[in-house]
Enzyme design. Structure first.
Site, short mmCIF file in Angstrom:
data_model
loop_
_atom_site.label_atom_id
_atom_site.label_comp_id
_atom_site.label_asym_id
_atom_site.label_seq_id
_atom_site.Cartn_x
_atom_site.Cartn_y
_atom_site.Cartn_z
N LEU A 5 0.76 -0.97 0.07
CA LEU A 5 -0.06 -0.09 0.03
C LEU A 5 0.93 1.26 0.03
CD1 LEU A 5 -2.79 -0.71 2.67
CD2 LEU A 5 -3.24 -0.01 0.22
N ASP A 6 0.78 2.23 -1.03
CA ASP A 6 1.67 3.31 -0.78
C ASP A 6 1.47 4.16 0.37
OD1 ASP A 6 -0.62 4.88 -1.20
OD2 ASP A 6 -0.48 5.47 -3.27
N LYS A 7 2.51 4.97 0.60
CA LYS A 7 2.73 5.65 1.82
C LYS A 7 1.85 6.42 2.30
CE LYS A 7 6.43 8.22 4.56
NZ LYS A 7 7.64 9.05 4.12
N SER A 29 -1.54 6.01 1.78
CA SER A 29 -2.55 5.20 1.88
C SER A 29 -2.65 4.38 3.39
CB SER A 29 -3.02 4.17 0.84
OG SER A 29 -2.84 4.92 -0.36
#
Length: 289
Positions: free
Chosen positions: A105-107, A109
């Site tokens: 999950l990107d930072k 999110s």
């Protein structure tokens, strides 16, 4: 020794619980892995009698059972095992056994992510062509229109492709749910940006049969029933990138039942190229949403 006793080095490292196959490939490429004191080439196979070391550390199969965690990743935590990243997910959880995340999950999110010591299951779950569902709640910066929901669900040209058809449901003026079976780099954010929307908040609330049910920053063990369903769903998944590529090169009539959305409108391809003008956009193997 018979070939049946040989196993690819990357698969060996994942099966003993050291890392995922993708991480193993990186270690091998960096020359950090040795077999009987020698640096191997990519694709080298080993036997149970070979001495495998990473950075000089002897790698042996753990007798402990693998662990499988469901974690509610907070905003700001990075889904990497890299120790130089101060906000890495491994240090944040501080689990007493070596584990690594399944996917990312990107930072900016938050939401559900799995972590495990079982490297063999990682690649099976990550194979996008296996249609494993991931569900998100997304907040955007503008009023959501029916046209937005329809277009998001029918496929958006990003990263030199068109996203698969997916389920999209509006839940308020600025919020919607979306169920993906892909893991393109920052997929949801790119899809929204293509339609002129910015993502304000993105939260993953489900992976396959597992729902997010722990507070932010907390984790729990996956239950036996959850693992049983997951293993059943990924049981026939392509375990390796090589197997996946072989599947892709087969004639369509010989492929599995996996449904893929392909645009019939050639004009969309030119739109996709415009979206991929940045070199970063071409890295489609980083599975971040």
């Amino acid at each position: 020794m018979e070939n049946s006793n040989l196993i690819r080095l990357n698969k060996y490292l994942s099966e003993v619980g050291y890392c995922s196959r993708r991480e193993a490939d990186k270690l091998i490429d960096q020359g950090r892995v040795t077999i009987n004191g020698k640096v191997p080439e990519m694709g080298t196979k080993v036997t149970s009698g070979d001495e495998v070391r990473v950075d000089g550390e002897l790698i042996t199969k753990s007798k402990e059972k693998h662990v499988y965690l469901a974690f509610h990743k907070p905003i700001g935590i990075v889904c990497t095992t890299a120790q130089h990243e101060k906000d890495n997910i491994i240090d944040y959880i501080n689990y007493p056994k070596r584990i690594f995340p399944i996917g990312r999950l990107d930072k900016p999110s938050e939401g559900l992510i799995f972590l495990t010591s079982d490297g063999d299951i990682v690649n099976k779950v990550l194979r996008a062509r296996n249609n494993h569902e991931k569900e998100y709640v997304v907040t955007v910066n503008k009023l959501i229109s029916p046209q937005f929901i329809k277009r998001m669900g029918n496929g958006i040209p990003i990263l030199d492709t068109v996203t698969r058809k997916c389920k999209v449901e509006q839940i308020s003026k600025y919020d919607f749910k979306i169920v993906l079976t892909q893991g393109l780099n920052r997929q949801i954010r790119r899809m929204c940006e293509y339609l002129g929307y910015d993502v304000i908040r993105l939260k993953r609330i489900r992976i396959m049969n597992v729902n997010l049910d722990v507070p932010v920053g907390q984790w729990r063990y996956l239950t036996e029933q959850e693992l049983k369903v997951i293993n059943s769903d990924v049981g026939e998944s392509s375990k390796t990138e090589e197997a996946s590529l072989i599947e892709e090169t087969k004639p369509k009539r010989q492929r599995g039942n996996t449904k893929r959305f392909n645009s019939k409108n050639d004009n969309r391809k030119s739109s996709a190229k415009r979206d991929s003008s940045s070199p970063k956009n071409k890295n489609r193997r980083n599975s971040r949403d």
